[in-house]
Scaffold this active site. Structure first.
Site, PDB file in Angstrom:
ATOM      1  N   HIS A  27       1.026  -1.224  -0.031  1.00  0.00           N
ATOM      2  CA  HIS A  27      -0.076  -0.060   0.035  1.00  0.00           C
ATOM      3  C   HIS A  27       0.802   1.268   0.042  1.00  0.00           C
ATOM      4  O   HIS A  27       1.482   1.860   1.021  1.00  0.00           O
ATOM      5  CB  HIS A  27      -1.023  -0.051   1.200  1.00  0.00           C
ATOM      6  CG  HIS A  27      -1.858   0.991   1.152  1.00  0.00           C
ATOM      7  ND1 HIS A  27      -3.173   0.824   1.472  1.00  0.00           N
ATOM      8  CD2 HIS A  27      -1.885   2.379   1.108  1.00  0.00           C
ATOM      9  CE1 HIS A  27      -3.985   1.923   1.051  1.00  0.00           C
ATOM     10  NE2 HIS A  27      -3.271   2.823   1.063  1.00  0.00           N
ATOM     11  N   HIS A  29       1.316   5.064  -2.533  1.00  0.00           N
ATOM     12  CA  HIS A  29       0.887   5.485  -3.622  1.00  0.00           C
ATOM     13  C   HIS A  29       2.231   6.128  -4.537  1.00  0.00           C
ATOM     14  O   HIS A  29       3.152   6.652  -4.170  1.00  0.00           O
ATOM     15  CB  HIS A  29       0.178   6.669  -3.426  1.00  0.00           C
ATOM     16  CG  HIS A  29      -1.265   6.186  -2.782  1.00  0.00           C
ATOM     17  ND1 HIS A  29      -2.566   6.132  -3.408  1.00  0.00           N
ATOM     18  CD2 HIS A  29      -1.398   5.835  -1.254  1.00  0.00           C
ATOM     19  CE1 HIS A  29      -3.338   5.578  -2.384  1.00  0.00           C
ATOM     20  NE2 HIS A  29      -2.891   5.188  -1.452  1.00  0.00           N
ATOM     21  N   ARG A  82       2.832  16.399 -15.516  1.00  0.00           N
ATOM     22  CA  ARG A  82       2.250  16.677 -16.767  1.00  0.00           C
ATOM     23  C   ARG A  82       2.641  16.223 -17.925  1.00  0.00           C
ATOM     24  O   ARG A  82       2.120  16.466 -19.179  1.00  0.00           O
ATOM     25  CB  ARG A  82       2.548  18.424 -16.923  1.00  0.00           C
ATOM     26  CG  ARG A  82       1.840  19.017 -15.575  1.00  0.00           C
ATOM     27  CD  ARG A  82       2.033  20.757 -15.558  1.00  0.00           C
ATOM     28  NE  ARG A  82       1.436  21.344 -14.691  1.00  0.00           N
ATOM     29  CZ  ARG A  82       1.360  22.770 -14.283  1.00  0.00           C
ATOM     30  NH1 ARG A  82       1.742  23.411 -15.394  1.00  0.00           N
ATOM     31  NH2 ARG A  82       1.141  23.068 -13.186  1.00  0.00           N
ATOM     32  N   ASP A 149      -6.435   2.789  -9.035  1.00  0.00           N
ATOM     33  CA  ASP A 149      -7.344   3.069  -8.377  1.00  0.00           C
ATOM     34  C   ASP A 149      -8.363   4.132  -8.837  1.00  0.00           C
ATOM     35  O   ASP A 149      -7.780   5.163  -9.566  1.00  0.00           O
ATOM     36  CB  ASP A 149      -6.952   3.434  -6.908  1.00  0.00           C
ATOM     37  CG  ASP A 149      -6.552   4.767  -6.762  1.00  0.00           C
ATOM     38  OD1 ASP A 149      -6.583   5.234  -5.309  1.00  0.00           O
ATOM     39  OD2 ASP A 149      -6.020   5.586  -7.538  1.00  0.00           O
ATOM     40  N   GLY A 183      -9.237   8.101  -2.208  1.00  0.00           N
ATOM     41  CA  GLY A 183      -9.755   9.373  -1.883  1.00  0.00           C
ATOM     42  C   GLY A 183     -10.644   9.486  -0.698  1.00  0.00           C
ATOM     43  O   GLY A 183     -10.642   8.489  -0.054  1.00  0.00           O
ATOM     44  N   HIS A 210      -9.537   1.073  -0.763  1.00  0.00           N
ATOM     45  CA  HIS A 210      -9.337   1.604   0.651  1.00  0.00           C
ATOM     46  C   HIS A 210     -10.872   1.541   1.293  1.00  0.00           C
ATOM     47  O   HIS A 210     -11.672   1.958   0.885  1.00  0.00           O
ATOM     48  CB  HIS A 210      -8.932   3.237   0.635  1.00  0.00           C
ATOM     49  CG  HIS A 210      -7.680   3.589   0.155  1.00  0.00           C
ATOM     50  ND1 HIS A 210      -7.112   3.137  -1.002  1.00  0.00           N
ATOM     51  CD2 HIS A 210      -6.874   4.302   0.854  1.00  0.00           C
ATOM     52  CE1 HIS A 210      -5.882   3.502  -1.179  1.00  0.00           C
ATOM     53  NE2 HIS A 210      -5.758   4.488  -0.048  1.00  0.00           N
ATOM     54  N   GLU A 213     -10.888   3.959   6.616  1.00  0.00           N
ATOM     55  CA  GLU A 213      -9.707   4.918   6.654  1.00  0.00           C
ATOM     56  C   GLU A 213     -10.557   6.030   7.732  1.00  0.00           C
ATOM     57  O   GLU A 213      -9.832   6.529   8.630  1.00  0.00           O
ATOM     58  CB  GLU A 213      -9.034   5.369   5.577  1.00  0.00           C
ATOM     59  CG  GLU A 213      -8.028   6.407   5.878  1.00  0.00           C
ATOM     60  CD  GLU A 213      -7.181   6.950   4.482  1.00  0.00           C
ATOM     61  OE1 GLU A 213      -7.840   6.404   3.512  1.00  0.00           O
ATOM     62  OE2 GLU A 213      -6.118   7.151   4.718  1.00  0.00           O
ATOM     63  N   ASP A 291       2.120   4.122   2.674  1.00  0.00           N
ATOM     64  CA  ASP A 291       1.090   4.996   2.140  1.00  0.00           C
ATOM     65  C   ASP A 291       1.629   6.014   1.062  1.00  0.00           C
ATOM     66  O   ASP A 291       1.575   5.892  -0.007  1.00  0.00           O
ATOM     67  CB  ASP A 291       0.190   5.330   3.214  1.00  0.00           C
ATOM     68  CG  ASP A 291      -1.390   5.548   2.601  1.00  0.00           C
ATOM     69  OD1 ASP A 291      -1.956   6.265   3.334  1.00  0.00           O
ATOM     70  OD2 ASP A 291      -1.542   5.333   1.380  1.00  0.00           O
TER      71      ASP A 291
HETATM   72  O1  LIG Z   1      -7.677  13.720 -10.136  1.00  0.00           O
HETATM   73  C1  LIG Z   1      -8.526  14.103 -10.041  1.00  0.00           C
HETATM   74  O2  LIG Z   1      -9.005  15.209 -10.745  1.00  0.00           O
HETATM   75  C2  LIG Z   1      -9.573  14.094  -8.738  1.00  0.00           C
HETATM   76  C3  LIG Z   1     -10.711  14.954  -8.537  1.00  0.00           C
HETATM   77  C4  LIG Z   1     -11.274  14.851  -7.336  1.00  0.00           C
HETATM   78  C5  LIG Z   1     -10.852  13.782  -6.264  1.00  0.00           C
HETATM   79  C6  LIG Z   1      -9.633  13.119  -6.462  1.00  0.00           C
HETATM   80  C7  LIG Z   1      -9.001  12.485  -5.308  1.00  0.00           C
HETATM   81  O3  LIG Z   1      -9.725  12.261  -4.097  1.00  0.00           O
HETATM   82  C8  LIG Z   1      -7.573  11.813  -5.451  1.00  0.00           C
HETATM   83  C9  LIG Z   1      -7.231  11.397  -4.198  1.00  0.00           C
HETATM   84  C10 LIG Z   1      -5.924  10.660  -4.278  1.00  0.00           C
HETATM   85  O4  LIG Z   1      -5.485  10.369  -3.206  1.00  0.00           O
HETATM   86  C11 LIG Z   1      -4.674   9.024  -3.343  1.00  0.00           C
HETATM   87  N1  LIG Z   1      -4.402   8.674  -1.988  1.00  0.00           N
HETATM   88  C12 LIG Z   1      -3.078   8.893  -1.387  1.00  0.00           C
HETATM   89  N2  LIG Z   1      -3.211   8.447  -0.133  1.00  0.00           N
HETATM   90  C13 LIG Z   1      -4.316   8.022   0.145  1.00  0.00           C
HETATM   91  C14 LIG Z   1      -5.192   7.731   1.310  1.00  0.00           C
HETATM   92  O5  LIG Z   1      -4.429   7.418   2.432  1.00  0.00           O
HETATM   93  N3  LIG Z   1      -6.258   7.554   1.248  1.00  0.00           N
HETATM   94  C15 LIG Z   1      -7.039   7.441   0.073  1.00  0.00           C
HETATM   95  N4  LIG Z   1      -6.534   8.101  -1.014  1.00  0.00           N
HETATM   96  C16 LIG Z   1      -5.350   8.371  -1.046  1.00  0.00           C
HETATM   97  C17 LIG Z   1      -5.695   8.232  -4.010  1.00  0.00           C
HETATM   98  O6  LIG Z   1      -4.787   7.055  -4.597  1.00  0.00           O
HETATM   99  C18 LIG Z   1      -6.117   9.183  -5.305  1.00  0.00           C
HETATM  100  O7  LIG Z   1      -5.244   9.259  -6.322  1.00  0.00           O
HETATM  101  C19 LIG Z   1      -8.934  13.350  -7.652  1.00  0.00           C
HETATM  102 ZN   LIG Z   2      -3.748   4.739   0.629  1.00  0.00          ZN
END
Ligand SMILES: O=C(O)c1cccc(C(=O)CC[C@H]2O[C@@H](n3cnc4c(=O)[nH]cnc43)[C@H](O)[C@@H]2O)c1
Ligand SMILES: [Zn+2]
Length: 353
Positions: A27, A29, A82, A149, A183, A210, A213, A291
């Site tokens: 786990h 990212h 990008r 994911d 997310g 996930h 959490e 993480d």
């Molecule tokens: O990419 C976008 O445009 C977008 C729009 C709205 C919401 C999101 C996300 O929520 C992206 C979340 C992103 O966070 C990553 N992540 C990393 N660590 C964690 C964690 O501990 N718990 C949950 N999510 C996590 C996840 O893989 C998403 O890529 C994006």
């Molecule tokens: Zn995570």
């Protein structure tokens, strides 16, 4: 391991044992693992970004008031990526950092939707991660596999796009093994994603969402019943439901525990209050993970040291934790046997009189 990560409550020689222990990480990212150097380098390429260009300033920038704030900061780093070359550089450097910690195998969670919606061509994206994966295996000996994911808060459009990228044989990368959901959990019920997980599972991918959490145990139940989860990301709130703990143990559903992450995002107040001990007592397969290590001021070795303290582990206990991750991984059987053997040989050599 950088000094500020060394927990003085863990004997120095146990830190040394951990540093050399062959490990697997399940786990972690992709973007969340970008080192301060890489983030600063990418930020310098994009002056319009609010992300600091000085690695030293990032420690303050990576201090979160709550989970929503963490996501905002996380997305500001996503915005820096990008081009396909940015993707390749990031992926290769993450692999280097994993190899430095004796990580022999890692399942890296990638959110392709976030990159393709920001204009990176999907085929170029897949080629970039695959190039880096093959280079890392050849140069560092670290085997990488991908989890794609869904960023749940981005809604069903992101679910459709992620399922398409994960199941179209013309696009899906060779290293893809699992399908997840990340997310915020609040306001993002799991059942709506069932059709997309069904498609991914039908295409041979493993389900690893996930859950639990930042919401209660019902989210973990939903991940199990609607998304057919084989492992659970975090699953922290499972400790509130004895029936769920028993179910996870009986059905050998591993938890991807990320102790420092839960503190940094304020999901858990203090490490001493973390439910990892309840999980171990319930007989659940506990795996230790970082993480988003640079964002949380940690690394995998530090997470093993945290686990050693919270679970009162010696070298054999730590080796068992490492083997839990190998067992719960989606690596092929010969690969699992190889890493498990390495762990046993290393531990025996360390303990030999
Ligand atoms: O990419 C976008 O445009 C977008 C729009 C709205 C919401 C999101 C996300 O929520 C992206 C979340 C992103 O966070 C990553 N992540 C990393 N660590 C964690 C964690 O501990 N718990 C949950 N999510 C996590 C996840 O893989 C998403 O890529 C994006
Ligand atoms: Zn995570």
């Amino acid at each position: 391991m950088t000094d500020h990560l060394v927990d003085a409550r863990v004997p120095r020689d146990l830190h040394a044992f951990i540093a050399g222990l062959p490990k697997a990480e399940l786990h972690v990212h992709h973007v969340g693992s970008a080192s301060p150097r890489i983030v600063a380098e990418l930020a310098a390429r994009h002056p319009d970004s609010k992300v600091p260009t000085d690695p030293e300033a990032l420690a303050d920038y990576f201090t979160f008031t709550d989970f929503a704030h963490f996501i905002d900061v996380y997305l500001s780093v996503v915005d820096l990526i990008r081009t396909p070359e940015d993707v390749r550089l990031l992926t290769y450097e993450v692999a280097r950092d994993l190899a430095r910690q004796q990580v022999r195998y890692a399942e890296l969670t990638i959110t392709p939707f976030s990159s393709t919606r920001r204009g990176i061509d999907e085929r170029a994206f897949m080629a970039a991660i695959e190039d880096a994966r093959k280079a890392a295996e050849a140069e560092f000996g670290t085997v990488l596999r991908w989890c794609f994911d869904i960023p749940g808060e981005a809604g069903l459009e992101s679910a459709e796009e992620t399922a398409r990228l994960a199941t179209d044989d013309r696009l899906r990368p060779e290293g893809l093994v699992s399908f997840g959901l990340g997310g915020p959990e609040i306001g993002v019920p799991r059942p709506q994603f069932k059709p997309y997980f069904d498609r991914a599972i039908a295409a041979g991918l493993h389900s690893v969402p996930h859950a639990g959490e930042t919401t209660g145990p019902e989210t973990v139940w939903d991940a199990l019943t609607h998304l057919r989860a084989e492992r659970i990301g975090h699953g922290t709130s499972s400790a509130q439901d004895p029936k769920l703990l028993a179910h996870l143990a009986e059905h050998r559903i591993a938890l991807e525990v990320c102790p420092t992450s839960n503190i940094a995002t304020r999901a858990v107040r203090t490490l001493d209050e973390h439910p990892i001990k309840e999980f171990a007592k319930a007989g659940i397969i506990v795996t230790i993970n970082s993480d988003d290590p640079p964002m949380f001021g940690t690394d995998l070795n530090n997470e093993y040291a945290v686990a050693a303290r919270l679970l009162d582990l010696d070298e054999r206990g730590l080796a068992d934790l490492a083997k839990n991750a190998v067992t719960a991984s989606f690596l092929d059987d010969p690969g699992k046997a190889r890493i498990a053997e390495e762990i046993d040989t290393y531990t025996a050599g360390w303990l030999a009189p």
